[in-house]
Design a protein around this motif. Structure first.
Motif, PDB file in Angstrom:
ATOM      1  N   PHE A 162      15.931  19.633  11.535  1.00 43.56           N
ATOM      2  CA  PHE A 162      15.847  20.410  12.766  1.00 43.56           C
ATOM      3  C   PHE A 162      14.605  20.014  13.565  1.00 43.56           C
ATOM      4  O   PHE A 162      14.678  19.814  14.779  1.00 43.56           O
ATOM      5  N   MET A 163      13.470  19.877  12.887  1.00 43.89           N
ATOM      6  CA  MET A 163      12.227  19.537  13.586  1.00 43.89           C
ATOM      7  C   MET A 163      12.339  18.191  14.290  1.00 43.89           C
ATOM      8  O   MET A 163      11.881  18.034  15.433  1.00 43.89           O
ATOM      9  N   ILE A 164      12.950  17.225  13.633  1.00 41.89           N
ATOM     10  CA  ILE A 164      13.111  15.901  14.248  1.00 41.89           C
ATOM     11  C   ILE A 164      14.050  15.981  15.450  1.00 41.89           C
ATOM     12  O   ILE A 164      13.782  15.404  16.507  1.00 41.89           O
ATOM     13  N   ASP A 165      15.145  16.724  15.289  1.00 44.15           N
ATOM     14  CA  ASP A 165      16.148  16.808  16.360  1.00 44.15           C
ATOM     15  C   ASP A 165      15.643  17.530  17.603  1.00 44.15           C
ATOM     16  O   ASP A 165      16.178  17.325  18.693  1.00 44.15           O
ATOM     17  N   THR A 166      14.625  18.357  17.456  1.00 44.15           N
ATOM     18  CA  THR A 166      14.080  19.051  18.637  1.00 44.15           C
ATOM     19  C   THR A 166      13.345  18.083  19.564  1.00 44.15           C
ATOM     20  O   THR A 166      13.120  18.391  20.734  1.00 44.15           O
ATOM     21  N   LYS A 167      12.948  16.928  19.011  1.00 42.68           N
ATOM     22  CA  LYS A 167      12.157  15.934  19.768  1.00 42.68           C
ATOM     23  C   LYS A 167      10.859  16.546  20.302  1.00 42.68           C
ATOM     24  O   LYS A 167      10.335  16.138  21.346  1.00 42.68           O
ATOM     25  N   SER A 168      10.359  17.526  19.572  1.00 37.43           N
ATOM     26  CA  SER A 168       9.151  18.233  20.011  1.00 37.43           C
ATOM     27  C   SER A 168       7.936  17.895  19.162  1.00 37.43           C
ATOM     28  O   SER A 168       6.904  18.551  19.261  1.00 37.43           O
ATOM     29  N   VAL A 169       8.052  16.863  18.313  1.00 39.57           N
ATOM     30  CA  VAL A 169       6.940  16.529  17.427  1.00 39.57           C
ATOM     31  C   VAL A 169       6.463  15.099  17.636  1.00 39.57           C
ATOM     32  O   VAL A 169       7.224  14.235  18.079  1.00 39.57           O
ATOM     33  N   THR A 170       5.205  14.873  17.342  1.00 41.06           N
ATOM     34  CA  THR A 170       4.650  13.521  17.306  1.00 41.06           C
ATOM     35  C   THR A 170       4.640  13.083  15.852  1.00 41.06           C
ATOM     36  O   THR A 170       3.986  13.722  15.023  1.00 41.06           O
ATOM     37  N   PRO A 171       5.388  12.041  15.496  1.00 42.06           N
ATOM     38  CA  PRO A 171       5.437  11.614  14.093  1.00 42.06           C
ATOM     39  C   PRO A 171       4.046  11.303  13.547  1.00 42.06           C
ATOM     40  O   PRO A 171       3.192  10.756  14.256  1.00 42.06           O
ATOM     41  N   MET A 172       3.825  11.641  12.309  1.00 41.84           N
ATOM     42  CA  MET A 172       2.549  11.360  11.660  1.00 41.84           C
ATOM     43  C   MET A 172       2.268   9.864  11.667  1.00 41.84           C
ATOM     44  O   MET A 172       1.120   9.431  11.692  1.00 41.84           O
ATOM     45  N   GLN A 173       3.347   9.065  11.653  1.00 40.59           N
ATOM     46  CA  GLN A 173       3.205   7.613  11.638  1.00 40.59           C
ATOM     47  C   GLN A 173       2.429   7.106  12.847  1.00 40.59           C
ATOM     48  O   GLN A 173       1.736   6.083  12.770  1.00 40.59           O
ATOM     49  N   THR A 174       2.528   7.820  13.965  1.00 48.13           N
ATOM     50  CA  THR A 174       1.807   7.436  15.179  1.00 48.13           C
ATOM     51  C   THR A 174       0.308   7.398  14.924  1.00 48.13           C
ATOM     52  O   THR A 174      -0.385   6.452  15.306  1.00 48.13           O
TER      53      THR A 174
END
Length: 466
Positions: free
Chosen positions: A127-139
Motif C-alpha cells: 500500500f505504501m509503495i502504491d500511494t507514490k507518497s514515499v521517497t525510497p530509502m535507496q535514494t
C-alpha cells in the motif's frame, strides 16, 4: 590624504579588525558544530547542517505505534538522538495500533498534517509503495554510498522491491515454538530435543496432555498460517508472492495450506491441544500458568514469556515446525519498518534519514534489542557486549537468531506483498476459526477464503491502475 582622513584611518581599521574577529568567532562555532554533526551522521548531513546556520533545527515528526514499555523505550531512543546533535530534532507521536496509524496517514496524505517519518507494519508495504507518497530509502543510500553490508540480508529482503530498499527495518521479529521444559521431563520427553516437525509436535502434544493440562494451543492468527506456508517454501499469493508483478489471486487453498489446517484440526480432535481463540495474549497467559505445554509466538515476546514463567518452570525454544521431509523454506520477518514521506521538505526528509542512520547503528540496535526482544537489524550489534550478556542471560533467543540466519532466501521467505493484506489476514483467521469450530472442512474453508481474498486483490488492483 588630509589630516582628518589620517586620523579616521586607525579607527576604521580597528572597526574592521573587530568585525573580522567577531565573524571568525561565529563562523568557527558553526563550523565546529557542522563538522561534528557531519562526522556523526556521515556525508548526507551537510544539507541539514547548512539550514541550521541561519534557522532553527530541522523538525522531523515521526508517527509510530509503539505503546507501553515499547513506547517508553522508543521515546528514549528519540531523546538520545536529539541530545547527540543540534541539526535535527525528532518528535515521536503515538498514533494507536498499526491499523489505526495507517488509517490516520490515509486521511492526512498530501496535507501539512502528515508526518515526515512513518512506522508501518510489514503487511502495509505494498500500500505504501502504491500511494507514490514515499521517497525510497535507496535514494539516500545511493546519494552518499551508505554501507548496507552489515545489515541483516534476510530482513532487508522483505522491504526490497525492484532492487530498491523502500523502507528501513526498525522492529523485526519472527515466530518460534515455545515449550515447557519441566512438562517435557514429566512426560518422559527429552527437554533438549523439542519437536521440529508437524508429526513430532502432534506426538509430543499427546504425551504432554494430562488431567487439567493440554499439550499445546496456537492462537488463531493469520501470521502463523503465512509463516507455516513459507516454512515449506510455499507462496501465499501468485506472481512470485506479488513480487515479480502485482498479485492477482490467493494461493491460500493450496495443498500445503490444507495440510496445515488438517494437522491443526486433528490435534484438536485428539484433545491434545485446545483452542483459545484469536488473541496471542490468551495463549501466552495459559502457557505462563502451565495450562498448556507448547505454543507459537513472536520472538518479540521472548523476554516477557521468560519473565512471566520465572520460578515456575524453564522455557525452551525451537524453530517453527514443518512437515516431515520438507527441507525448503524458512521464516518471513514480521514487525515494522520506517518510511520517509515525499511531500515534506528536502531538509525534513534528510533529517529523517539522519535519524534512521542513528537507529541503525550497532550500539542503538543493541540497546533496542536487549530492551524489547526485537532482532537487531545489523549483524554488528551482536559484537556489542550488552548483546553478548543478554544472550548469556536469555539463551532461548539464540534459537530466533539461528532461525533467521538459516532461512533460505526465496520468494516465499521474502514474504508476500499485497495492498489488501490486512483484510486477507482477517479472512485467513476466519477460515481457521471455521475449521476448528467444525463448521467447514479445511479445503472448503480455504477455498472460500482464497476466493474472497482474490476478489479483494482484483478490486484493489483496479483502483491502483485508474
Amino acid at each position: 590624504m588630509n589630516l582628518k582622513a589620517m586620523r579616521r584611518r586607525p579607527m576604521a581599521l580597528l572597526f574592521i579588525v573587530c568585525m573580522m574577529l567577531l565573524t571568525s568567532a561565529c563562523g568557527s562555532t558553526i563550523s565546529n558544530n557542522a563538522s561534528s554533526d557531519t562526522t556523526k551522521t556521515n556525508s548526507g548531513s551537510e544539507t541539514v547542517v547548512e539550514s541550521v546556520k541561519n534557522t532553527e533545527p530541522v523538525k522531523v515528526v515521526w508517527w509510530h505505534s509503539m505503546s507501553g514499555e515499547l513506547g517508553k523505550k522508543l521515546d528514549q531512543l528519540v531523546s538520545d538522538f536529539n541530545n547527540s546533535q543540534q541539526a535535527v530534532q525528532v518528535e515521536a507521536v503515538f498514533q494507536g495500533t498499526y491499523d489505526e496509524s495507517l488509517n490516520k496517514l490515509k486521511a492526512a496524505m498530501d496535507s501539512e498534517s502528515s508526518p515526515t517519518l512513518m512506522q508501518v507494519y510489514e503487511i502495509g508495504s505494498r500500500f505504501m509503495i502504491d500511494t507514490k507518497s514515499v521517497t525510497p530509502m535507496q535514494t539516500f543510500i545511493d546519494k552518499e554510498n551508505y554501507d548496507t553490508t552489515s545489515l541483516e540480508p534476510n530482513i532487508l529482503n522483505y522491504y526490497t522491491f525492484d532492487n530498491q530498499l523502500y523502507s528501513m527495518p526498525f522492529n523485526t521479529s519472527n515466530p518460534i515454538l515455545y515449550y515447557n521444559k519441566d512438562a517435557f521431563k514429566a512426560a518422559g520427553l527429552d527437554p533438549e530435543k523439542p519437536p521440529t516437525t508437524y508429526e513430532g509436535v502432534a506426538k509430543a502434544a499427546k504425551a504432554l496432555t494430562t488431567e487439567g493440562k493440554s499439550g499445546a494451543s496456537f492462537a488463531i492468527y493469520g501470521w502463523f498460517m503465512e509463516q507455516l506456508l513459507a516454512n515449506q517454501g510455499k507462496e501465499l499469493i501468485d506472481n512470485g508472492n506479488g513480487r515479480t508483478s502485482p498479485a492477482t489471486s490467493s494461493l491460500l487453498n493450496s495443498e500445503a495450506g490444507v495440510s496445515i489446517l488438517t494437522w491443526w484440526k486433528q490435534m484438536l480432535d485428539d484433545k491434545s491441544i485446545i483452542n483459545l481463540g484469536r488473541k496471542t495474549d490468551d495463549t501466552k497467559k495459559a502457557f505462563a500458568a502451565g495450562q498448556i505445554a507448547m505454543t507459537l509466538d513472536s520472538t518479540a515476546s521472548l523476554r516477557g514469556i521468560v519473565s512471566s514463567t520465572e520460578g515456575k518452570f524453564e522455557v525452551g525454544t525451537a524453530f517453527l515446525p514443518k512437515p516431515e521431509g520438507s527441507n525448503d523454506g524458512g521464516v518471513v520477518v514480521g514487525g515494522a519498518s520506517l518510511w520517509i514521506m515525499n511531500n515534506r521538505s528536502q531538509e525534513e526528509q534528510q533529517g529523517a534519514w539522519e535519524f534512521i542512520k542513528f537507529l541503525a547503528q550497532p550500539s542503538t540496535q543493541a540497546n533496542w534489542h536487549i530492551n524489547t526482544g526485537y532482532f537487531p537489524i545489523t549483524k554488528k550489534a551482536y559484537d556489542e557486549q550488552t548483546v553478548k550478556d543478554n544472550l548469556a542471560k536469555y539463551p532461548q533467543f539464540q534459537t530466533a537468531v539461528d532461525q533467521l540466519h538459516q532461512t533460505k532466501p526465496s520468494l516465499s521467505t521474502q514474504g508476500a506483498v499485497m495492498g489488501v493484506f490486512p483484510e486477507a489476514r482477517q479472512l485467513t483467521e476466519t477460515a481457521i476459526e471455521e475449521v476448528l469450530n467444525n463448521s467447514k472442512s479445511p479445503q472448503q474453508a480455504l477455498d472460500d477464503a482464497a476466493k474472497a481474498i482474490s476478489s479483494k486483490i482484483q478490486e484493489y488492483n483496479q483502483t491502483v491502475n485508474k
